[in-house]
Design a protein around this motif. Structure first.
Motif, short mmCIF file in Angstrom:
data_model
loop_
_atom_site.label_atom_id
_atom_site.label_comp_id
_atom_site.label_asym_id
_atom_site.label_seq_id
_atom_site.Cartn_x
_atom_site.Cartn_y
_atom_site.Cartn_z
N ALA A 1 16.91 5.66 9.21
CA ALA A 1 16.25 6.34 10.32
C ALA A 1 17.15 6.24 11.54
CB ALA A 1 14.90 5.71 10.61
N ILE A 2 17.50 7.39 12.13
CA ILE A 2 18.42 7.44 13.26
C ILE A 2 17.67 7.99 14.47
CG2 ILE A 2 20.61 8.37 14.11
CD1 ILE A 2 21.44 8.68 11.16
N ILE A 3 17.65 7.20 15.53
CA ILE A 3 16.91 7.54 16.75
C ILE A 3 17.90 7.64 17.90
CG2 ILE A 3 15.02 6.86 18.28
CD1 ILE A 3 14.44 4.69 15.96
N VAL A 4 17.96 8.78 18.55
CA VAL A 4 18.79 8.91 19.74
C VAL A 4 17.96 8.52 20.96
CG1 VAL A 4 20.04 10.53 21.23
CG2 VAL A 4 20.28 10.67 18.75
N ASN A 5 18.55 7.72 21.82
CA ASN A 5 17.82 7.14 22.95
C ASN A 5 18.61 7.32 24.24
OD1 ASN A 5 15.68 5.15 24.04
ND2 ASN A 5 17.61 4.17 24.63
N TRP A 6 17.89 7.60 25.31
CA TRP A 6 18.48 7.63 26.65
C TRP A 6 17.44 7.13 27.64
CZ3 TRP A 6 17.91 11.58 30.78
CH2 TRP A 6 18.76 11.31 31.86
N SER B 1 13.07 0.38 1.50
CA SER B 1 14.50 0.38 1.74
C SER B 1 14.84 1.27 2.94
CB SER B 1 15.25 0.86 0.48
OG SER B 1 16.63 0.75 0.65
N LEU B 2 14.52 0.77 4.13
CA LEU B 2 14.65 1.57 5.35
C LEU B 2 15.53 0.86 6.37
CD1 LEU B 2 13.81 4.07 7.03
CD2 LEU B 2 11.84 2.74 7.82
N GLU B 3 16.65 1.48 6.69
CA GLU B 3 17.51 1.04 7.78
C GLU B 3 17.10 1.79 9.04
OE1 GLU B 3 22.29 0.80 8.51
OE2 GLU B 3 21.48 2.74 7.86
N ILE B 4 17.02 1.08 10.17
CA ILE B 4 16.64 1.70 11.45
C ILE B 4 17.78 1.52 12.43
CG2 ILE B 4 14.95 1.75 13.32
CD1 ILE B 4 12.95 0.44 11.40
N ASN C 1 25.03 12.77 14.88
CA ASN C 1 26.21 12.75 14.01
C ASN C 1 26.90 11.39 14.02
OD1 ASN C 1 26.03 15.39 13.06
ND2 ASN C 1 27.33 16.22 14.68
N ARG C 2 27.00 10.77 15.20
CA ARG C 2 27.66 9.46 15.29
C ARG C 2 26.87 8.41 14.52
NH1 ARG C 2 29.76 13.17 17.25
NH2 ARG C 2 31.35 13.24 18.89
N GLY C 3 25.55 8.49 14.61
CA GLY C 3 24.74 7.56 13.84
C GLY C 3 24.85 7.79 12.35
N ALA C 4 24.82 9.07 11.94
CA ALA C 4 24.92 9.39 10.52
C ALA C 4 26.22 8.92 9.92
CB ALA C 4 24.77 10.91 10.33
N ALA C 5 27.30 8.93 10.71
CA ALA C 5 28.62 8.55 10.20
C ALA C 5 28.68 7.09 9.76
CB ALA C 5 29.68 8.83 11.26
N ILE C 6 27.86 6.23 10.36
CA ILE C 6 27.91 4.81 10.01
C ILE C 6 26.65 4.33 9.31
CG2 ILE C 6 29.47 4.32 11.94
CD1 ILE C 6 27.10 3.05 13.41
N ALA C 7 25.70 5.24 9.11
CA ALA C 7 24.45 4.86 8.43
C ALA C 7 24.72 4.58 6.95
CB ALA C 7 23.41 5.97 8.58
N ALA C 8 23.89 3.75 6.36
CA ALA C 8 24.08 3.35 4.97
C ALA C 8 23.25 4.15 3.99
CB ALA C 8 23.74 1.86 4.82
N LEU D 1 17.03 10.12 8.16
CA LEU D 1 15.81 10.53 8.85
C LEU D 1 16.10 10.63 10.34
CD1 LEU D 1 12.75 11.04 9.06
CD2 LEU D 1 12.43 8.55 9.15
N PHE D 2 15.97 11.82 10.89
CA PHE D 2 16.22 12.05 12.31
C PHE D 2 14.89 12.12 13.04
CE2 PHE D 2 19.85 14.40 10.24
CZ PHE D 2 20.78 13.40 10.47
N VAL D 3 14.68 11.22 13.99
CA VAL D 3 13.44 11.19 14.76
C VAL D 3 13.77 10.94 16.23
CG1 VAL D 3 12.02 10.40 12.83
CG2 VAL D 3 13.08 8.72 14.34
N ASN D 4 12.81 11.27 17.10
CA ASN D 4 12.96 11.00 18.53
C ASN D 4 12.40 9.62 18.86
OD1 ASN D 4 13.98 13.57 18.68
ND2 ASN D 4 12.47 14.34 20.14
N ASN D 5 12.79 9.14 20.04
CA ASN D 5 12.31 7.81 20.43
C ASN D 5 10.87 7.83 20.93
OD1 ASN D 5 12.69 9.07 22.91
ND2 ASN D 5 14.06 7.52 23.75
#
Length: 350
Positions: A9-14, A34-37, A73-80, A85-89
């Motif tokens: 799960a990749i969350i973009v935050n600002w 089996s969930l990486e956050i 994209n930056r998160g996806a590049a290092i995700a396992a 899963l793309f979600v908002n904060n």
């Protein structure tokens, strides 16, 4: 679900520490094991990093606000994970949300993305339903003009193919995502999910709406500041132009250019000088990108043995193959508020 591929799960935050305090425990409470956050941070100045440490999730800090698509994209590049899963904060999730999205992907390897069902924060109205495309202006109040002469609207549906999923509640197959080279980095915020799913469909990879994957979204919370509003504005203006030039028939590209230039006159008339300067910068950038986008367009459709006209016609007819059976009155009632926030943002960019 033991032994199944992992999900990241990749969350973009600002500057969203207060949102993360709700979002992160909601993800940690998922029934999928089996969930990486991961939180990808766009240069926050609040205590977002401390919140991420508190909930023991991955943290990727960026030096500047890159926008949504590039940060994902930056998160996806290092995700396992095998699935991303793309979600908002500013969201919370039903405990079975991840399971509901991953199950169809495990059953059908031609599915690129599964798209969740979003409600507003208090659950009184749907916020994102099955996304449909049309070239006839819909009567639904929730409809949005994607580009001049092309519209999308949302409707209740059983699990069915849709032309796009929302980057706020979408799970994608990593292998396909990497073949597509992810979101277009030139789209910082707005249209990044439309463009990605459109390219996936060109390859024959489906996006499917999954209504039992339920979440709640505090829509538009990132756009309350002037900086956030300008980021949204730039994203929409640029997204419309890039989508039209890269993926749509030429007549839509021409219309979008004309409307974008007329929008500049409207900005100046309304004394919205900062937005006028933003628009001028985008128009100049798109002029410089035009030859490259045309080359990308030619290669993409040639390799797929298709054309922009054929692809658009396919997506316009996609609804015919969906399992949709609702009365008109029910549709209008249930979708009345589903596109309101996006519609306001899009109209402000005209």
């Amino acid at each position: 679900m033991q032994g199944t591929p992992a999900v990241s799960a990749i969350i973009v935050n600002w500057n969203g520490a207060r949102h993360l305090r709700v979002c992160l425990p909601s993800l940690r409470s998922q029934t999928f094991g089996s969930l990486e956050i991961m939180v990808v941070d766009n240069g926050s100045s609040d205590d977002s990093a401390e919140v991420a440490r508190e909930f023991q999730v991955q943290w990727l800090g960026l030096q500047e606000n890159m926008g949504l698509g590039p940060a994902l994209n930056r998160g996806a590049a290092i995700a396992a994970g095998d699935f991303l899963l793309f979600v908002n904060n500013d969201m919370r999730f039903d405990p079975g949300f991840v399971v509901a999205l991953v199950e169809p992907l495990l059953k059908d390897d031609q599915i690129f993305a599964t798209d969740g069902m979003q409600y507003n924060w208090d659950g009184t109205a749907p916020g994102h339903l099955a996304a449909r495309l049309t070239n006839v202006r819909p009567n639904e109040p929730s409809s949005v003009e994607l580009v001049p002469g092309l519209y999308f609207f949302q409707e209740p549906s059983a699990a069915a193919p849709v032309f796009m999923g929302s980057a706020a509640s979408m799970m994608v197959r990593r292998a396909h995502f990497e073949k597509l080279r992810g979101f277009d980095d030139r789209l910082p915020l707005g249209y990044e999910d439309v463009e990605l799913c459109w390219r996936a469909w060109i390859h024959g990879w489906k996006t499917v709406h999954i209504p039992k994957a339920v979440c709640w979204h505090r829509v538009g919370s990132s756009g309350h500041s002037l900086e956030g509003a300008r980021l949204n504005f730039r994203g929409i203006v640029k997204g419309r132009l890039l989508l039209a030039i890269k993926l749509l028939p030429r007549r839509y590209a021409f219309r979008t250019w004309v409307v974008s230039k007329l929008g500049l006159a409207k900005d100046l008339f309304r004394l919205r000088f900062r937005f006028a300067l933003d628009r001028i910068g985008i128009l100049m950038e798109m002029v410089s990108l035009f030859p490259q986008l045309r080359r990308e367009r030619k290669m993409l459709f040639r390799n797929a043995g298709s054309s922009p006209e054929k692809q658009l016609d396919f997506l316009l007819r996609l609804r015919e193959g969906g399992d949709v059976s609702v009365e008109r009155s029910t549709l209008e009632k249930n979708t009345k508020s589903s596109g309101r926030g996006h519609r306001r943002a899009t109209r402000s960019a005209l």
